[in-house]
Enzyme design. Structure first.
Site, PDB file in Angstrom:
ATOM      1  N   HIS A   1      -3.073   4.322   5.272  1.00 46.85           N
ATOM      2  CA  HIS A   1      -4.224   3.431   5.414  1.00 46.85           C
ATOM      3  C   HIS A   1      -5.497   4.111   4.935  1.00 46.85           C
ATOM      4  CE1 HIS A   1      -6.843   0.389   7.096  1.00 46.85           C
ATOM      5  NE2 HIS A   1      -7.485   1.303   7.781  1.00 46.85           N
TER       6      HIS A   1
ATOM      7  N   TYR B   1       4.863   4.677  11.363  1.00 44.69           N
ATOM      8  CA  TYR B   1       5.199   3.259  11.476  1.00 44.69           C
ATOM      9  C   TYR B   1       5.974   2.695  10.286  1.00 44.69           C
ATOM     10  CZ  TYR B   1       0.791   3.017   8.808  1.00 44.69           C
ATOM     11  OH  TYR B   1      -0.203   3.219   7.891  1.00 44.69           O
TER      12      TYR B   1
ATOM     13  N   ARG C   1       0.861  -1.189   0.000  1.00 53.28           N
ATOM     14  CA  ARG C   1       0.000   0.000   0.000  1.00 53.28           C
ATOM     15  C   ARG C   1       0.894   1.234   0.000  1.00 53.28           C
ATOM     16  NH1 ARG C   1      -1.047   2.462   4.644  1.00 53.28           N
ATOM     17  NH2 ARG C   1      -1.026   0.572   5.916  1.00 53.28           N
TER      18      ARG C   1
END
Length: 378
Positions: free
Chosen positions: A270, A279, A266
């Site tokens: 998100h 992260y 990805r």
């Protein structure tokens, strides 16, 4: 069962040791072509490239609409186009697709109006299209519940004597949910014609794969249930389409379910509400950018002489025209009737729902009859 038969059974379930790949990251054919899969026809690959261009432009436009406040939220699938488009092109029109909230590009590829696709994310209806007519279930926000739904639909197709197949699109995080494992077990026992397609994009929101499982690959999760499994390079459209086409035909022939894991990434956060820099590092994203599925397929098809500059320009112009149509449609305010909240809860409304509807209707009527005070700031 003899030891020899047991060994053959186990070998038939095992995925490839490394993900199936036809095209390298630089767009050149791999030195050793997969022996167990046939490369899709070149016409199908050209159409897949076209759909990837259209899908990515849709994705970037939807992301922009979120920043403009036209969408409440949008989960981008940039970088996962080969998975979503390969999944749709492997199915027949009468097969069923069970998508997640991140699979909007798959729905557009299936032929659903982009405005209808974005209805849920706009905060209007839960589903803006007709699932029965499109054979596409409503996009699923809870993790893994659509896997059970897909299995149930596939079992109904089997029991009614048809040869339809259901495909459930799943994220890597959903494989940690109990629903996922229940669906695999049921499908294996009853030889249900369903394909579980896991898009492993390496993060369940902010949780990396290593914190989700100790399995060598998610594809191995099918073996314990007796489900034939495979893993594929999810950024290689040629490989994705080849593997999924074989998986769908395996299920359609009555041989039972298949689990396919696609290794992809990805590229964006998100959702627009997520800060991915918390992260993951920029270097990681850049490494995956070199494996971009759109660029990889375009380079491969150019080298084969089946993509011309004129055709590429025409497709990109088509993508821009569709983006303009989407912008125009989203700039029109939707008219929502609050009483629709009660219309599709039960086939026959309960007394409590009738009472609540009447109370809301009375309140709305009272508000409509009240004088509106207009103020003007100086």
């Amino acid at each position: 069962m003899s030891v020899k038969s047991l060994r053959q059974t186990v070998q038939g379930l095992l995925p490839s040791l490394v993900p199936v790949r036809f095209v390298a990251e630089d767009g050149t054919p791999v030195a050793r072509q997969p022996a167990d899969y046939a490369e899709p026809p070149v016409e199908a690959l050209v159409e897949a490239w076209r759909q990837m261009i259209l899908g990515r432009r849709f994705d970037t436009q939807a992301t922009a609409l979120t920043k403009q406040g036209r969408l409440a939220v949008y989960p981008s699938s940039r970088g996962q186009e080969a998975c979503q488009i390969g999944a749709v092109l492997a199915l027949r029109p009468d097969d069923w697709l069970f998508p997640t909230y991140r699979d909007s590009v798959a729905l557009v590829t299936r032929g659903i109006d982009p405005l209808e696709v974005l209805t849920l994310l706009r905060g209007d209806w839960h589903c803006g299209y007709d699932p029965a007519a499109t054979r596409v279930a409503p996009q699923c926000t809870p993790l893994a519940t659509q896997v059970l739904h897909a299995t149930g639909m596939a079992e109904s197709l089997r029991r009614t004597g048809g040869d339809g197949v259901a495909m459930a699109l799943v994220g890597d995080g959903a494989t940690s949910e109990g629903d996922f494992h229940e669906a695999l077990n049921f499908a294996a026992v009853f030889r249900t014609p369903v394909v579980f397609f896991v898009q492993n994009n390496k993060y369940a929101i902010s949780v990396p794969l290593a914190r989700q499982t100790a399995a060598p690959a998610l594809a191995y999760k099918g073996i314990g249930y007796g489900v034939r499994s495979e893993q594929v390079d999810g950024n290689d459209l040629v490989a994705v389409l080849a593997v999924l086409t074989a998986a769908v035909e395996h299920a359609r022939a009555g041989h039972g379910p298949v689990l396919v894991e696609a290794h992809t990434y990805r590229m964006d956060a998100h959702t627009n509400a997520d800060d991915a820099t918390r992260y993951r590092e920029d270097g990681e994203v850049e490494r995956w950018r070199a494996a971009d599925p759109v660029d990889r397929l375009e380079t491969y098809l150019r080298a084969r002489g089946v993509l011309t500059d004129e055709y590429i320009t025409a497709v990109r112009e088509e993508a821009e025209a569709r983006a303009a149509e989407l912008r125009a449609g989203m700039n029109t305010e939707s008219v929502a009737d609050p009483l629709e909240l009660f219309d599709h809860v039960y086939a026959e409304p309960t007394p409590q729902l009738r009472e609540q509807r009447a109370l809301l209707a009375a309140e709305l009527a009272e508000d409509a009859a009240s004088p509106v005070l207009h103020t003007q700031e100086s």
